[in-house]
Design a protein around this motif. Sequence first.
Motif, PDB file in Angstrom:
ATOM      1  N   ALA A 171     -47.728  73.401-110.661  1.00 53.14           N
ATOM      2  CA  ALA A 171     -46.940  74.300-109.812  1.00 53.14           C
ATOM      3  C   ALA A 171     -46.819  75.670-110.467  1.00 53.14           C
ATOM      4  O   ALA A 171     -46.738  75.786-111.692  1.00 53.14           O
ATOM      5  N   ARG A 199     -43.072  75.452-103.547  1.00 45.12           N
ATOM      6  CA  ARG A 199     -42.988  74.543-102.401  1.00 45.12           C
ATOM      7  C   ARG A 199     -42.872  75.361-101.116  1.00 45.12           C
ATOM      8  O   ARG A 199     -42.349  76.483-101.117  1.00 45.12           O
ATOM      9  N   ARG A 214     -46.847  71.732-101.240  1.00 47.12           N
ATOM     10  CA  ARG A 214     -46.988  72.688-102.333  1.00 47.12           C
ATOM     11  C   ARG A 214     -47.905  73.837-101.924  1.00 47.12           C
ATOM     12  O   ARG A 214     -48.721  73.682-101.019  1.00 47.12           O
ATOM     13  N   TRP A 216     -50.101  77.528-103.643  1.00 48.86           N
ATOM     14  CA  TRP A 216     -50.527  78.325-104.793  1.00 48.86           C
ATOM     15  C   TRP A 216     -51.044  79.662-104.279  1.00 48.86           C
ATOM     16  O   TRP A 216     -51.734  79.726-103.256  1.00 48.86           O
TER      17      TRP A 216
END
Length: 251
Positions: A171, A199, A214, A216
Amino acid sequence: MSTTVPDSVAWNQQAFQEIVSNDAGRPVLFTNARIVTADPLVGTMTGADVLLVGSVIVGVGPGIVTAAQDDNAIVVDCTGTTVVPAVVDTVALAGGRERRAQYVATLTPGNTADLLVVPDGLAEDIPGAVATLFTRPAEVRALVAAGTPVLWAGTDVPGRGTAPATGVPAAQDLTGSPRVGIWIDREDFLHQELTAGGRYDETRGGRPHAYQGRYWIDGDRIDYLDDLGFWAFGEFVGDELHHAGYVMKLG
């Protein structure tokens, strides 16, 4: 970029050194090759040239070498080899595109300089040349991505990019990122909350927690991994977030 030529590099060694040390923006000419362009207008040519400037193909065909020498080009002698697109537009090859302008992975001037150079005997056609890359990489003379060598004389180029590690990344800590917050589409249907802990939580049409998972951020790209197991993609364009047909702004 400064790169030391490996001892194993024998094919066009001087040209390779000039390419990887090319800070002056000199053109690069792959000359005297059989060129399978995959462009229906240009076709396949023997004893021809491909001229690159930076990451773009600027010329394809016979006789470019004279002009290239005038422009102080780096010349790569490709005698006995075939040059094919390194990125293959399989839809176009199968006849699935009606217009030439739709052919996106061809050795056409104006396209990205992605090309593969393989000995003639191992490159009867584009699939054969690509198969050589995966089954006999030591036989590949050059693999070039956006004008930059990745493989040369069957050897990995020092300093080349490396693929991301397999598996789901850790994460991200996005504390303080201007992209954290609740993004709302123009019709007020989709609310997508991006948290500093990496998140996301979507409300769709008033239905809370429709999708969660999730995410990125890499530059202007955002990748989503939903808790249901599927991956999705979005892109930041200025102050907008484009995702799955929705255009959102921070609420």
